[in-house]
Design a protein around this motif. Structure first.
Motif, PDB file in Angstrom:
ATOM      1  N   GLY A 243     -20.420 -18.131   8.841  1.00 39.19           N
ATOM      2  CA  GLY A 243     -20.263 -19.487   8.352  1.00 39.19           C
ATOM      3  C   GLY A 243     -19.413 -19.478   7.097  1.00 39.19           C
TER       4      GLY A 243
ATOM      5  N   ALA B 209     -22.425 -22.301   3.369  1.00 37.81           N
ATOM      6  CA  ALA B 209     -23.055 -22.684   4.634  1.00 37.81           C
ATOM      7  C   ALA B 209     -24.563 -22.483   4.623  1.00 37.81           C
ATOM      8  CB  ALA B 209     -22.440 -21.896   5.791  1.00 37.81           C
TER       9      ALA B 209
ATOM     10  N   VAL C 240     -23.145 -24.049   9.430  1.00 31.84           N
ATOM     11  CA  VAL C 240     -22.253 -24.933   8.683  1.00 31.84           C
ATOM     12  C   VAL C 240     -23.127 -25.973   7.999  1.00 31.84           C
ATOM     13  CG1 VAL C 240     -20.396 -26.625   8.782  1.00 31.84           C
ATOM     14  CG2 VAL C 240     -20.287 -24.587  10.216  1.00 31.84           C
ATOM     15  N   GLN C 241     -22.992 -26.090   6.680  1.00 31.25           N
ATOM     16  CA  GLN C 241     -23.799 -27.026   5.892  1.00 31.25           C
ATOM     17  C   GLN C 241     -25.292 -26.845   6.171  1.00 31.25           C
ATOM     18  OE1 GLN C 241     -22.908 -31.181   6.347  1.00 31.25           O
ATOM     19  NE2 GLN C 241     -23.772 -31.737   4.372  1.00 31.25           N
TER      20      GLN C 241
END
Length: 294
Positions: free
Chosen positions: A46, A50, A234-235
């Protein structure tokens, strides 16, 4: 060392279910599920911010997840790093954490302490039980140094080793606790191609010893060559999980790494907040409810 074989090659070693980690109003990891089976090498990738390191810290007891649970071989793990190590999980860190002024052998012996049963009085009196345990620990430590190719430097100070060998030593120290699962946090960071290749071969050899491996890494060639499965965060959310081919071909993964906006993508400010949380700025208030997570 002999290669271990097992009839339960697909049995779960690690099961993370709905793991969420919040720092105040910031959610760094959100409802992440991940399973690592025996005999597997699983990768976690990521972009920066992330939530990868935060997730690792939740797995190893450094952080207490806000929600969700982490189990090792079917038993929910206690939120204390030394108890997680006792259970059978060991890890390395992004930044090498060796004892610089101790020898190579002494660094590995530190990792053995969770597997020695001798108490304080035995150590102070240095009785037969202590001497027997000490001899066994030294023998095991030397086996591990032989395994990673550093037995000839057992008496060298850790600080005098080249960078790549320091990384290897940190892995040996983690292996000294006889884990069933090894977590590697960016093991090839700062390495040249030759060192990276040697690390890849070492991880395969560790897996062949019957130890499952979960690895965070930014070197995509390394991770896709190495892993049976790869998950992309991701995030703080798991975007996709699958074989190397599946993950490499996912347009959302490509967009995340290229910095191309996609629906739900984090902004620069959110990424910076997660990076700050992963660096430890938010850990104190989270772990204070247990007194200390260390």
């Amino acid at each position: 060392m002999t290669t271990m074989t097992t009839t339960t090659a697909t049995s779960p070693v690690l099961e993370a279910s709905g793991v969420t980690m919040r720092f105040g109003g910031l959610t760094a990891v959100r409802s992440v599920d991940l399973t690592v089976n025996s005999g597997e090498i699983v990768g976690l990738i990521g972009p920066n911010g992330a939530g990868k390191t935060t997730f690792f810290n939740c797995l190893t007891g450094l952080y207490i997840p806000t929600e969700g649970k982490v189990s090792y071989k079917g038993t929910v793990l206690p939120p204390k790093p030394h108890l997680v190590t006792n259970a059978g999980i060991a890890r390395t860190f992004q930044n090498i954490r060796l004892f610089a002024n101790m020898t190579v052998l002494e660094n590995v012996l530190v990792g053995r302490h969770t597997r020695t049963k001798e108490g304080l009085w035995s150590a102070l009196l240095r009785g037969p039980g202590f001497r027997k345990a000490e001899t066994a620990s030294r023998e095991r430590a030397m086996e591990l140094l032989e395994f990673i190719g550093l037995s000839h430097k057992a008496d060298h100070l850790a600080r005098n080793l080249p960078y790549g060998e320091q990384r290897k030593l940190e892995i040996a120290r983690a292996l000294a606790s006889d884990p069933g699962l090894l977590l590697l946090d960016e093991p090839t960071a700062g390495m040249n191609p030759q060192e990276t290749r040697a690390t890849e071969e070492l991880v395969f050899a560790i897996r062949d010893q019957g130890i499952a491996v979960l690895v965070i890494e930014h070197d995509m060639r390394f991770i896709f060559n190495l892993c049976d499965r790869v998950a992309c965060l991701v995030q703080g959310e798991k975007l996709v999980e699958g074989t190397s081919d599946v993950v490499q071909g996912d347009e959302r993964v490509i967009a995340a790494y290229l910095g191309t906006p996609f629906e739900g993508a984090p902004g620069d400010e959110e990424v910076a907040e997660v990076e700050a949380a992963e660096s430890g700025s938010g850990a104190q208030s989270t772990t204070s409810k247990e007194g200390s997570a260390q």
